[in-house]
Design an enzyme around this catalytic site. Structure first.
Site, PDB file in Angstrom:
ATOM      1  N   ASP A 221       0.908  -1.088  -0.066  1.00 37.86           N
ATOM      2  CA  ASP A 221       0.067   0.058  -0.122  1.00 37.86           C
ATOM      3  C   ASP A 221       1.178   1.246   0.074  1.00 37.86           C
ATOM      4  OD1 ASP A 221      -2.809   1.199   0.179  1.00 37.86           O
ATOM      5  OD2 ASP A 221      -1.697   1.953   2.018  1.00 37.86           O
ATOM      6  N   LYS A 225       1.230   4.413  -3.014  1.00 37.66           N
ATOM      7  CA  LYS A 225       1.135   5.857  -2.696  1.00 37.66           C
ATOM      8  C   LYS A 225       2.591   6.548  -3.379  1.00 37.66           C
ATOM      9  CE  LYS A 225      -1.504   5.110   1.424  1.00 37.66           C
ATOM     10  NZ  LYS A 225      -1.548   5.319   2.841  1.00 37.66           N
TER      11      LYS A 225
END
Length: 360
Positions: A221, A225
């Site tokens: 994750d 980003k």
């Protein structure tokens, strides 16, 4: 007997929107849509994975939950888009508050058809480079824009800052960041007084991690980003270009959740050794995402000096330290709550209001 609130038909100058997703972020956005801040927006459709409510004249945000329970199950994107078209609004917006890859795959089609998209869903912008490029091309073809503030830092102004710096001719030299609230909390607390496994159990019990903490500890994750930020800074990076260090030992990756939780002590020896090694050099461990001016991107555990902004973090805060040509002596630091339904919903609302205010 109190009157039932009625939706007011929009004028052509207003923006109409549909909301996809009624989880914690979607529900937080519905609360905001019922406030005066959202008076320029006309909600004409709301959908979750199984049901939807559609009304071109307007849907009352406070009644959505009850209406979704009353309608016959069924999902149909075509009727949601038709409601936008029938609303009479000059600006038509689709808000994606889901984490669904299927919904993300439709973003380019919506943009190409002239619908503006506002998203908290990283699956469209943080995966393959080809998918990201397709979004840019679709937006140009359809004359539509993409609001992505909620995809990184839950609306902390890092993406908008990067874009403004580039527009002003500045150049990013380095980016260091802590992009995960759960990993921020874990390593802010990891000082040798308690084993990592105990901290991880506390973080999970407090709701700081996903129910399966491997989702946080694996680093994927954070890598998504970082890809979004790198592309915004002008680097055409693909998924394979980001070096990702998973903190999950190989023996714990393919097992069931219950067994994983029972074996958390297997984290302790390796991480404690790394903590002691860093401490011996006067440094601290932080789970950082890093990007340099050549486009080299890495996500993983890093030793930082006490003066580094990440060494001074507390709680679950996110941090973004931008070193540029004009912020070379001291990085430009953006810090604050990087997760949570309220701040994420606010980021979605902010992007929708920007779309509503744009000239047609």
């Amino acid at each position: 007997m109190s009157a039932v609130p009625r939706a007011v038909a929009p004028s052509p100058a207003e923006a109409a929107l549909v909301l996809l997703g009624t989880g914690v972020v979607g529900n937080a956005l519905l609360t905001l849509l019922a406030t005066p801040a959202a008076s320029r927006l006309n909600l004409v459709g709301v959908a979750n994975s199984k049901r939807q409510v559609v009304n071109p004249r307007g849907v009352v945000p406070s009644r959505v939950a009850a209406q979704l329970q009353e309608v016959v199950p069924g999902r149909d994107d075509a009727s949601l888009l038709a409601a936008l078209d029938a609303s009479g609004a000059a600006r038509r917006i689709v808000i994606d508050a889901t984490a669904s890859a299927d919904e993300a795959a439709r973003h380019a089609d919506w943009l190409a058809a002239g619908y503006h998209v506002v998203s908290a869903n990283k699956a469209a912008t943080g995966e393959s480079l080809a998918a990201w490029q397709a979004l840019q091309q679709a937006g140009r073809r359809g004359g539509a824009s993409y609001g992505d503030a909620a995809t990184v830092g839950a609306g902390l102004p890092v993406l908008s800052t990067l874009r403004r710096l580039r527009e002003c001719g500045d150049r990013l030299l380095a980016l260091d960041g802590v992009f995960s609230g759960s990993l921020s909390w874990l390593f802010n607390q990891f000082d040798g007084s308690r084993p990592f496994s105990a901290l991880l159990r506390e973080a999970r019990a407090s709701g700081f991690t996903e129910p399966d903490p491997r989702i946080d500890l694996g680093g994927a994750d954070v890598a998504r980003k970082l890809l979004i930020l790198a592309r915004t800074a002008g680097h055409a990076l693909d998924v394979a270009d980001v070096e990702v260090e998973s903190l999950v030992p190989p023996a714990l990756r393919g097992i069931g959740l219950d067994e994983f939780l029972a074996r958390l002590e297997e984290f302790d020896e390796t991480l404690e050794q790394r903590r002691r090694s860093a401490a011996a050099d006067g440094k601290r461990l932080r789970f950082l995402a890093r990007l340099d001016e050549r486009g080299h991107a890495r996500v993983g555990l890093t030793e930082v000096e006490p003066a580094h902004p990440a060494a001074r973090l507390a709680g679950t805060d996110n941090l973004f330290a931008l070193t540029t040509q004009r912020y070379r002596a001291q990085p430009l630091v953006i810090q604050g709550a990087g997760a949570g339904p309220e701040v994420t919903a606010q980021a979605l609302l902010g992007d929708a209001l920007i779309q509503a205010a744009a000239r047609v």
